[in-house]
Enzyme design. Structure first.
Site, mmCIF file in Angstrom:
data_model
loop_
_atom_site.group_PDB
_atom_site.id
_atom_site.type_symbol
_atom_site.label_atom_id
_atom_site.label_comp_id
_atom_site.label_asym_id
_atom_site.label_seq_id
_atom_site.Cartn_x
_atom_site.Cartn_y
_atom_site.Cartn_z
ATOM 1 N N ASP A 79 -5.690 -6.979 -6.332
ATOM 2 C CA ASP A 79 -5.395 -7.806 -5.143
ATOM 3 C C ASP A 79 -6.592 -8.709 -4.872
ATOM 4 O OD1 ASP A 79 -4.311 -8.810 -2.797
ATOM 5 O OD2 ASP A 79 -4.983 -7.113 -1.583
ATOM 6 N N PHE B 35 -10.850 -5.034 -6.352
ATOM 7 C CA PHE B 35 -10.816 -5.780 -5.086
ATOM 8 C C PHE B 35 -10.361 -4.880 -3.931
ATOM 9 C CE2 PHE B 35 -9.486 -8.388 -8.706
ATOM 10 C CZ PHE B 35 -10.487 -9.346 -8.746
ATOM 11 N N CYS C 107 -2.718 -14.292 -3.603
ATOM 12 C CA CYS C 107 -2.507 -14.765 -2.229
ATOM 13 C C CYS C 107 -2.823 -16.256 -2.132
ATOM 14 C CB CYS C 107 -3.333 -13.951 -1.241
ATOM 15 S SG CYS C 107 -5.095 -14.036 -1.527
ATOM 16 N N ARG D 225 0.848 -1.201 0.000
ATOM 17 C CA ARG D 225 0.000 0.000 0.000
ATOM 18 C C ARG D 225 0.882 1.248 0.000
ATOM 19 N NH1 ARG D 225 -3.782 -3.363 3.105
ATOM 20 N NH2 ARG D 225 -2.573 -3.098 4.997
ATOM 21 N N ASP E 188 -15.389 -3.384 -5.636
ATOM 22 C CA ASP E 188 -15.513 -4.563 -4.766
ATOM 23 C C ASP E 188 -16.947 -5.061 -4.878
ATOM 24 O OD1 ASP E 188 -13.488 -5.589 -2.275
ATOM 25 O OD2 ASP E 188 -15.560 -6.331 -2.223
HETATM 26 N N1 SAH Z 1 -6.524 -4.930 -1.269
HETATM 27 C C1 SAH Z 1 -7.360 -5.030 -0.089
HETATM 28 C C2 SAH Z 1 -7.735 -6.462 0.229
HETATM 29 C C3 SAH Z 1 -8.473 -7.196 -0.892
HETATM 30 S S1 SAH Z 1 -9.292 -8.641 -0.359
HETATM 31 C C4 SAH Z 1 -6.669 -4.314 1.077
HETATM 32 O O1 SAH Z 1 -5.521 -3.861 0.936
HETATM 33 O O2 SAH Z 1 -7.281 -4.211 2.133
HETATM 34 C C5 SAH Z 1 -10.209 -9.121 -1.742
HETATM 35 C C6 SAH Z 1 -11.526 -8.362 -1.932
HETATM 36 O O3 SAH Z 1 -12.082 -8.767 -3.188
HETATM 37 C C7 SAH Z 1 -12.600 -8.624 -0.908
HETATM 38 O O4 SAH Z 1 -12.990 -7.404 -0.336
HETATM 39 C C8 SAH Z 1 -13.785 -9.234 -1.696
HETATM 40 O O5 SAH Z 1 -15.041 -8.739 -1.255
HETATM 41 C C9 SAH Z 1 -13.502 -8.747 -3.085
HETATM 42 N N2 SAH Z 1 -13.990 -9.568 -4.224
HETATM 43 C C10 SAH Z 1 -14.027 -10.906 -4.338
HETATM 44 N N3 SAH Z 1 -14.406 -11.283 -5.577
HETATM 45 C C11 SAH Z 1 -14.621 -10.131 -6.285
HETATM 46 C C12 SAH Z 1 -14.999 -9.843 -7.641
HETATM 47 N N4 SAH Z 1 -15.226 -10.820 -8.514
HETATM 48 N N5 SAH Z 1 -15.081 -8.547 -8.015
HETATM 49 C C13 SAH Z 1 -14.830 -7.546 -7.132
HETATM 50 N N6 SAH Z 1 -14.454 -7.771 -5.846
HETATM 51 C C14 SAH Z 1 -14.359 -9.030 -5.425
#
Ligand code: SAH
Length: 372
Positions: free
Chosen positions: A276, A204, A316, A188, A226
């Site tokens: 992510d 995401f 991940c 970040r 998201d």
């Molecule tokens: N980068 C973030 C963490 C991401 S976790 C940070 O730094 O805090 C992954 C996220 O992807 C979750 O919030 C989940 O709700 C979302 N997600 C899962 N599948 C998705 C999709 N197909 N499209 C958009 N978001 C999605």
């Protein structure tokens, strides 16, 4: 220690019992916690024949784990204090959010010591509360029920943390994982260094981590995607508590796979894109489908990069090796007909060490790519 590696079991050890692991010739190998239901039949506590595994031993392991975090830069009051196997405490995760600690107990071996962890962690850290978030699927594989609630002190509610000058509200009771993706802290910060004056796209976004770093660094516009409305609401609140200009932030409830195509149809271009996604490959058998999914989002993101634009892309999934991930991303670049430089290989933050004996602990990998 996988079930297939075990020739026979002497006696009838119960779930979580301490067992001694010996070689065929009887030589001592390890002391481990036994888990009869799991394919991971035993989790090694210690390779030292001279030590037994008791409260003093575990307390020492906890203290060593916590001391290891002295190397973590002091810019944040939230960090992982115990990272399971990688800290010699198989099945135990402990994350610090200010003066609250959130614990996950993930193995039968760690479960045996359930009453121990809360008070020991409180004593070692001075935390006001220790809260359990053992509501994860892997517990079922160990024959353990889901469990959530306070271990020490009262249920903490929303906890405010600060990371590199940005405040976040963390819902430790209902948020994803233990509430926040601590492993992405350093990435970040990297996003912040690339965002000034840029149009940014954060797929995401969860509660806005990368987006807030970009806004704070002076991004021109930040579009965040998201599928979780709760996550987006939390992200908006985080913009507010940091008094950041919300006119520069768009929060979109959308599926990244479909939305990237839409943005391409609209001829959008971005100076910084972050991908992510959640764990597409929870286990080995999911790898082929996951590889297709990683390739798809990376391909479309690459088509959206402005000349000289940056892409921070992550996986991940423990089952996707760094080498395979880079191959998938290279395939995406070839198909997108985009030339990219690998600026740096990325991984989890310093508070997520991995034991040399446990490469599976190195689950988060990423690439910082730049378009020509
Ligand atoms: N980068 C973030 C963490 C991401 S976790 C940070 O730094 O805090 C992954 C996220 O992807 C979750 O919030 C989940 O709700 C979302 N997600 C899962 N599948 C998705 C999709 N197909 N499209 C958009 N978001 C999605």
């Amino acid at each position: 220690m996988f079930s297939g590696a075990i020739d026979h079991v002497e006696g009838e050890p119960a779930t979580g019992d301490l067992v001694t692991v010996v070689a065929r010739d009887g030589a001592f190998l390890a002391r481990a916690g036994y888990s009869p239901q799991s394919q991971i039949r035993a989790r090694v506590w210690s390779f030292d024949p001279a030590r037994t595994v008791d409260a003093a031993f575990l307390r020492e392991r906890l203290a060593t784990s916590i001391a290891r975090r002295d190397a973590v830069p002091k810019g944040s009051n939230a960090m992982r204090l115990v990272h399971g196997e990688s800290d010699g405490l198989p099945g135990l995760v402990a994350d610090r959010y200010g003066d609250v600690i959130v614990v996950q107990i993930l193995s039968a071996a760690a479960e045996r010591w359930r009453k121990f962890w809360g008070p020991a962690l409180q004593e070692l850290t001075g935390a006001r509360a220790v809260y359990e978030r053992s509501d994860v699927e892997v517990r079922a594989l160990e024959g353990l029920p889901s469990q959530v609630g306070p271990l020490v002190g009262a249920a903490p509610g929303a906890v405010k943390i600060e990371e590199d000058g940005i405040a976040y509200e963390v819902d430790v009771a209902a948020g994803q994982k233990t509430g926040f993706y601590l492993d992405q802290r350093e990435n970040r910060a990297l996003a912040g260094t690339l965002a000034s004056g840029a149009d940014v796209l954060n797929g995401f976004c969860y509660t806005g981590g990368f987006s807030l770093a970009a806004l704070k660094a002076g991004a021109k516009q930040v579009t965040s995607l998201d599928t979780s409305e709760e996550a987006l609401a939390a992200a908006r609140r985080n913009v507010e508590i940091n008094s950041l200009d919300d006119s520069r932030a768009d929060w979109v409830a959308a599926d990244v796979f479909a939305y990237l195509r839409r943005l391409r149809d609209q001829n959008k271009r971005y100076g910084l894109i972050v991908l992510d996604p959640p764990k597409f490959a929870p286990t080995e058998k999911h790898v082929p489908n996951a590889a297709r999914a990683y390739k798809d989002i990376n391909l479309w993101a690459m088509k959206l990069l402005a000349p000289g634009g940056h892409l921070l892309t992550f996986s991940c999934s423990g089952a996707i090796t760094p080498d395979l991930f880079q191959k998938i991303v290279a395939g995406a670049a070839a198909d997108a007909k985009v030339d990219l430089q690998v600026r740096r290989h990325l991984g989890a933050a310093l508070d997520h060490p991995s034991s040399i004996h446990f490469p599976e602990g190195e689950y988060l990998k990423g690439l910082w790519l730049q378009a020509s």
